[in-house]
Motif scaffolding. Structure first.
Motif, PDB file in Angstrom:
ATOM      1  N   ILE A 127       0.846  -1.193   0.000  1.00 37.26           N
ATOM      2  CA  ILE A 127       0.000   0.000   0.000  1.00 37.26           C
ATOM      3  C   ILE A 127       0.885   1.248   0.000  1.00 37.26           C
ATOM      4  N   ALA A 128       0.736   2.019  -1.036  1.00 34.83           N
ATOM      5  CA  ALA A 128       1.569   3.220  -1.192  1.00 34.83           C
ATOM      6  C   ALA A 128       1.003   4.380  -0.380  1.00 34.83           C
ATOM      7  N   HIS A 129       1.913   5.120   0.251  1.00 34.45           N
ATOM      8  CA  HIS A 129       1.562   6.339   0.986  1.00 34.45           C
ATOM      9  C   HIS A 129       2.191   7.530   0.255  1.00 34.45           C
ATOM     10  N   TYR A 130       1.425   8.593   0.138  1.00 39.04           N
ATOM     11  CA  TYR A 130       1.891   9.772  -0.589  1.00 39.04           C
ATOM     12  C   TYR A 130       1.742  11.014   0.293  1.00 39.04           C
ATOM     13  N   THR A 131       2.488  12.028  -0.106  1.00 36.18           N
ATOM     14  CA  THR A 131       2.299  13.358   0.465  1.00 36.18           C
ATOM     15  C   THR A 131       1.893  14.291  -0.668  1.00 36.18           C
ATOM     16  N   CYS A 132       0.715  14.873  -0.515  1.00 36.12           N
ATOM     17  CA  CYS A 132       0.204  15.742  -1.572  1.00 36.12           C
ATOM     18  C   CYS A 132       1.111  16.972  -1.702  1.00 36.12           C
ATOM     19  N   PRO A 133       1.637  17.228  -2.896  1.00 41.81           N
ATOM     20  CA  PRO A 133       2.531  18.389  -3.061  1.00 41.81           C
ATOM     21  C   PRO A 133       1.815  19.727  -2.934  1.00 41.81           C
ATOM     22  N   HIS A 134       0.477  19.691  -3.017  1.00 44.04           N
ATOM     23  CA  HIS A 134      -0.253  20.957  -2.962  1.00 44.04           C
ATOM     24  C   HIS A 134      -0.668  21.307  -1.534  1.00 44.04           C
ATOM     25  N   CYS A 135      -1.329  20.331  -0.832  1.00 46.13           N
ATOM     26  CA  CYS A 135      -1.822  20.626   0.521  1.00 46.13           C
ATOM     27  C   CYS A 135      -1.003  19.951   1.605  1.00 46.13           C
ATOM     28  N   GLN A 136      -0.024  19.163   1.199  1.00 42.24           N
ATOM     29  CA  GLN A 136       0.891  18.498   2.125  1.00 42.24           C
ATOM     30  C   GLN A 136       0.205  17.441   3.011  1.00 42.24           C
ATOM     31  N   LYS A 137      -0.994  17.016   2.636  1.00 45.69           N
ATOM     32  CA  LYS A 137      -1.670  15.967   3.395  1.00 45.69           C
ATOM     33  C   LYS A 137      -1.213  14.588   2.926  1.00 45.69           C
TER      34      LYS A 137
END
Length: 203
Positions: A127-137
């Motif tokens: 399961i991949a986890h990401y950090t949104c580059p726009h809102c940092q969530k």
């Protein structure tokens, strides 16, 4: 009619009444004696000692002709549509070993069969986890076949719920069924949790 004649007639009527009652009592006594003899017979079955009739005597009066009644329309189950076809062939005669060649006829038989117990399929989800580059969530990828909690899949949860609520099986028997059908080792406590999750999902 004189008083004497009236008295004689009354006495005669009383005598006739007593005779009829006497005959009735004699018949009742014979019936009781027959029942008593039946009780004293060691070979008399208990059902007959209670005054019952033999089964063949009971069936004699209400015996019905076997089979369907005249005019009853027969119901035939339609054949199932095959999922696959298997050609059953033979090359040589089992007696003399000669080549058989082309069949002279082909018989079609449709057989319905349940599949063999299926083994458990163990899947590892990365399961991949990401950090949104726009809102940092943080954004976590999801898969419809991967439940949000626990280590048993959706089909296992559904099967446990069906065995519990549809077939009314206790948790111990659900455990035995899972092991017999799929080789899945699962505790009754886990089955309780799976059925709880299934109930929560439909609410």
């Amino acid at each position: 009619m004189t008083d004497k004649n009236v008295i004689i007639k009354q006495l005669q009527d009383a005598i006739d009444q007593l005779k009829r009652e006497n005959e009735s009592l004699k018949g009742h006594i014979k019936e009781l004696e027959a029942k008593l003899a039946m009780h004293d017979n060691a070979h008399t079955p208990p059902s007959l000692k209670r005054g019952g009739k033999r089964k063949k005597d009971q069936d004699a009066g209400d015996r019905k002709k076997p089979g369907q009644k005249n005019g009853h329309k027969g119901v035939t189950r339609p054949p199932a549509k095959p999922d696959r076809q298997v050609d059953v062939m033979k090359d040589r005669c089992p007696d003399c070993g000669a080549e058989l060649g082309v069949p002279v006829s082909v018989e079609s038989r449709i057989i319905e069969e349940i599949p063999e117990p299926q083994p458990v399929i163990v899947t590892e989800y990365k399961i991949a986890h990401y950090t949104c580059p726009h809102c940092q969530k943080e954004v976590v990828a999801t898969d419809a076949c991967c439940p949000k909690e626990g280590r048993f899949g959706n089909n296992t949860i559904v099967q446990a719920a069906l065995l519990k609520y549809e077939d009314r099986l206790p948790h111990r028997k659900i455990q035995n069924t899972m092991m017999r059908q799929h080789g899945l080792k699962i505790s009754p406590a886990t089955i309780l949790d799976l059925t709880r999750r299934a109930a929560d999902a439909v609410q």
